[in-house]
Design an enzyme around this catalytic site. Sequence first.
Site, PDB file in Angstrom:
ATOM      1  N   HIS A 149       3.495   2.536   6.033  1.00 13.37           N
ATOM      2  CA  HIS A 149       4.695   1.813   5.590  1.00 13.37           C
ATOM      3  C   HIS A 149       5.276   2.341   4.289  1.00 13.37           C
ATOM      4  CE1 HIS A 149       1.652  -0.044   3.017  1.00 13.37           C
ATOM      5  NE2 HIS A 149       2.646  -0.376   2.216  1.00 13.37           N
TER       6      HIS A 149
HETATM    7  C1  UD1 Z   1       5.983  -3.473  -0.667  1.00 11.91           C
HETATM    8  C2  UD1 Z   1       5.485  -2.734  -1.910  1.00 11.91           C
HETATM    9  C3  UD1 Z   1       4.388  -1.761  -1.511  1.00 11.91           C
HETATM   10  C4  UD1 Z   1       3.290  -2.479  -0.765  1.00 11.91           C
HETATM   11  C5  UD1 Z   1       3.862  -3.267   0.408  1.00 11.91           C
HETATM   12  C6  UD1 Z   1       2.785  -4.089   1.057  1.00 11.91           C
HETATM   13  C7  UD1 Z   1       7.205  -2.379  -3.616  1.00 11.91           C
HETATM   14  C8  UD1 Z   1       8.079  -1.390  -4.284  1.00 11.91           C
HETATM   15  N1  UD1 Z   1       6.565  -1.970  -2.517  1.00 11.91           N
HETATM   16  O1  UD1 Z   1       6.524  -2.509   0.215  1.00 11.91           O
HETATM   17  O2  UD1 Z   1       3.836  -1.186  -2.668  1.00 11.91           O
HETATM   18  O3  UD1 Z   1       2.386  -1.523  -0.298  1.00 11.91           O
HETATM   19  O4  UD1 Z   1       4.891  -4.149  -0.058  1.00 11.91           O
HETATM   20  O5  UD1 Z   1       3.041  -4.343   2.397  1.00 11.91           O
HETATM   21  O6  UD1 Z   1       7.108  -3.491  -4.059  1.00 11.91           O
HETATM   22  N2  UD1 Z   1      10.716  -6.646   5.559  1.00 11.91           N
HETATM   23  C9  UD1 Z   1      10.818  -7.552   6.577  1.00 11.91           C
HETATM   24  N3  UD1 Z   1      10.094  -8.712   6.469  1.00 11.91           N
HETATM   25  C10 UD1 Z   1       9.317  -9.020   5.410  1.00 11.91           C
HETATM   26  C11 UD1 Z   1       9.228  -8.090   4.370  1.00 11.91           C
HETATM   27  C12 UD1 Z   1       9.929  -6.905   4.452  1.00 11.91           C
HETATM   28  O7  UD1 Z   1      11.505  -7.323   7.569  1.00 11.91           O
HETATM   29  O8  UD1 Z   1       8.698 -10.096   5.390  1.00 11.91           O
HETATM   30  C13 UD1 Z   1      11.450  -5.357   5.673  1.00 11.91           C
HETATM   31  C14 UD1 Z   1      12.840  -5.402   5.064  1.00 11.91           C
HETATM   32  O9  UD1 Z   1      13.678  -4.613   5.856  1.00 11.91           O
HETATM   33  C15 UD1 Z   1      12.630  -4.743   3.727  1.00 11.91           C
HETATM   34  C16 UD1 Z   1      11.541  -3.727   4.025  1.00 11.91           C
HETATM   35  O10 UD1 Z   1      10.713  -4.344   4.990  1.00 11.91           O
HETATM   36  O11 UD1 Z   1      13.798  -4.144   3.223  1.00 11.91           O
HETATM   37  C17 UD1 Z   1      10.722  -3.331   2.823  1.00 11.91           C
HETATM   38  O12 UD1 Z   1      10.170  -4.471   2.174  1.00 11.91           O
HETATM   39  P1  UD1 Z   1       9.820  -4.434   0.612  1.00 11.91           P
HETATM   40  O13 UD1 Z   1       9.191  -5.711   0.205  1.00 11.91           O
HETATM   41  O14 UD1 Z   1      10.994  -3.988  -0.175  1.00 11.91           O
HETATM   42  O15 UD1 Z   1       8.797  -3.254   0.501  1.00 11.91           O
HETATM   43  P2  UD1 Z   1       7.514  -2.927   1.358  1.00 11.91           P
HETATM   44  O16 UD1 Z   1       7.781  -1.694   2.141  1.00 11.91           O
HETATM   45  O17 UD1 Z   1       7.052  -4.132   2.075  1.00 11.91           O
HETATM   46  N1  UDP Z   2      -3.271  -6.109   6.644  1.00  7.11           N
HETATM   47  C1  UDP Z   2      -3.244  -7.175   7.552  1.00  7.11           C
HETATM   48  N2  UDP Z   2      -2.546  -7.017   8.711  1.00  7.11           N
HETATM   49  C2  UDP Z   2      -1.887  -5.871   9.035  1.00  7.11           C
HETATM   50  C3  UDP Z   2      -1.933  -4.796   8.105  1.00  7.11           C
HETATM   51  C4  UDP Z   2      -2.610  -4.959   6.917  1.00  7.11           C
HETATM   52  O1  UDP Z   2      -3.853  -8.214   7.302  1.00  7.11           O
HETATM   53  O2  UDP Z   2      -1.285  -5.790  10.107  1.00  7.11           O
HETATM   54  C5  UDP Z   2      -3.984  -6.280   5.365  1.00  7.11           C
HETATM   55  C6  UDP Z   2      -5.084  -5.277   5.102  1.00  7.11           C
HETATM   56  O3  UDP Z   2      -6.315  -5.762   5.602  1.00  7.11           O
HETATM   57  C7  UDP Z   2      -5.076  -5.129   3.598  1.00  7.11           C
HETATM   58  C8  UDP Z   2      -3.640  -5.393   3.214  1.00  7.11           C
HETATM   59  O4  UDP Z   2      -3.046  -6.051   4.320  1.00  7.11           O
HETATM   60  O5  UDP Z   2      -5.871  -6.117   2.980  1.00  7.11           O
HETATM   61  C9  UDP Z   2      -2.940  -4.085   2.931  1.00  7.11           C
HETATM   62  O6  UDP Z   2      -1.577  -4.315   2.831  1.00  7.11           O
HETATM   63  P1  UDP Z   2      -0.499  -3.156   2.904  1.00  7.11           P
HETATM   64  O7  UDP Z   2      -1.056  -2.008   3.646  1.00  7.11           O
HETATM   65  O8  UDP Z   2       0.741  -3.782   3.419  1.00  7.11           O
HETATM   66  O9  UDP Z   2      -0.227  -2.830   1.373  1.00  7.11           O
HETATM   67  P2  UDP Z   2      -0.899  -1.858   0.282  1.00  7.11           P
HETATM   68  O10 UDP Z   2      -2.328  -2.185   0.185  1.00  7.11           O
HETATM   69  O11 UDP Z   2      -0.607  -0.458   0.696  1.00  7.11           O
HETATM   70  O12 UDP Z   2      -0.126  -2.192  -0.957  1.00  7.11           O
END
Ligand code: UD1
Ligand code: UDP
Length: 377
Positions: free
Chosen positions: A204
């Site tokens: 992601h």
């Molecule tokens: C964010 C964090 C990343 C973390 C990740 C965990 C930042 C800069 N990035 O990335 O470090 O690893 O969370 O998962 O803070 N969206 C949905 N539904 C949701 C949330 C997001 O559809 O509930 C979609 C939206 O299109 C949004 C995109 O995902 O624009 C990205 O979401 P965002 O929270 O900006 O960043 P992540 O990629 O989730």
């Molecule tokens: N995770 C989850 N369901 C999923 C994918 C990830 O519960 O479908 C959990 C995973 O076990 C870990 C955390 O989410 O604890 C990691 O989140 P993510 O990869 O979104 O973010 P990052 O750690 O890279 O910031």
Amino acid sequence: MKPAFVFGTRPEIIKLAPVIRAFEERGVKPLLIHTGQHYDYEMSRVFLEELELDGIDYHLEVGSGTQAEQTGTAMIKIERVLMDERPDVTLVQGDTNTVLAGAIASVKLKIPVAHVEAGLRSFDRTMPEEINRILADHASEVLFAPTEEARRNLEREGITENVYVVGNTVVDAVLQNAEIAEKKSDILERFGLKPKEYVLITAHRAENTDSRENLTKFVEILEALPIKAIYPMHPRTRNRLKEFGLWKRISSIENLIITKPLGYLDFLKLEKNAFAIMTDSGGIQEESIILNVPCLTLRYNTERPETVTAGGNVLVGLEKERALGYLQRLLKDGEFYRKMAEAPNPFGDGRAGERIAQILLELHEKGELKVRSSRFI
Ligand code: UD1
Ligand code: UDP
């Protein structure tokens, strides 16, 4: 004592739950502030339910946006709550925009910030997370480094006071939930998977998903997988695949199951029973070494180098030959597989949450939990 927790994404909920629990066990009721950076049921509420965090005090509904929109909106909304509530300390965890917003809003109100998982560095300032980590660490008063390596990173930047190496709360979360997951989750049956006969995929990161070229490379790796795979897909990746016209291609890969993001219990069970994990996630690099599953990281750097040094993780980037080469080696070379799977966990004993709560309570009792005018006196 009144601690406030600011969080907003899936990994923050998972990794802060053990700290919240540790405060509650010590008779302290923390204030819970959810920014709403993640808002879909399967990105947020499912974790609140499974980890029994039912008492969220403030839902700020910040939602998605550009980096500045998301961070700025979160700052404005967090500031309002902190001004009303005046907690003794604000806890943030990790490196998301929620963390940066929480840290800056809090320190400027002279409410000290405690950063859980402080000191991580990928040394890649093009990642939004790296900027967030650096700025959050420098805004923080108390820094909970998960490892010695993280402590050294802070030292290199002049941060030496109030730094505590406590382990990573991800170990607490895994230990508290892996057994429950094993018993409660029927995810393997639901998808017809057998233990150690599939690879678990997640990706992601902005650097992998926001460029058509990189996302195409990722799809090419999946097309060439020699073993069954399952991919619980982050909404960010789903959106980009559609935008770049790659959706049809990925969904027609025969060996690959694509599903929506999963709850923590289902996901832990999938991790534990996987033959190997391919990911660009930070938390999943950690969980795979804790659960003794070899990890191939779809990145060129990592802020979790301890996993690589320990031998449980290899950085394969988006290089198809390299990624598949390692996967083939794991499939064919039992000794190599065993070495990766048995790499020692560098993230501590699963009591990080207790240590964090204890340290903050003691600092508060001694009157030392405050924003000092300088770190260097
Ligand atoms: C964010 C964090 C990343 C973390 C990740 C965990 C930042 C800069 N990035 O990335 O470090 O690893 O969370 O998962 O803070 N969206 C949905 N539904 C949701 C949330 C997001 O559809 O509930 C979609 C939206 O299109 C949004 C995109 O995902 O624009 C990205 O979401 P965002 O929270 O900006 O960043 P992540 O990629 O989730
Ligand atoms: N995770 C989850 N369901 C999923 C994918 C990830 O519960 O479908 C959990 C995973 O076990 C870990 C955390 O989410 O604890 C990691 O989140 P993510 O990869 O979104 O973010 P990052 O750690 O890279 O910031």
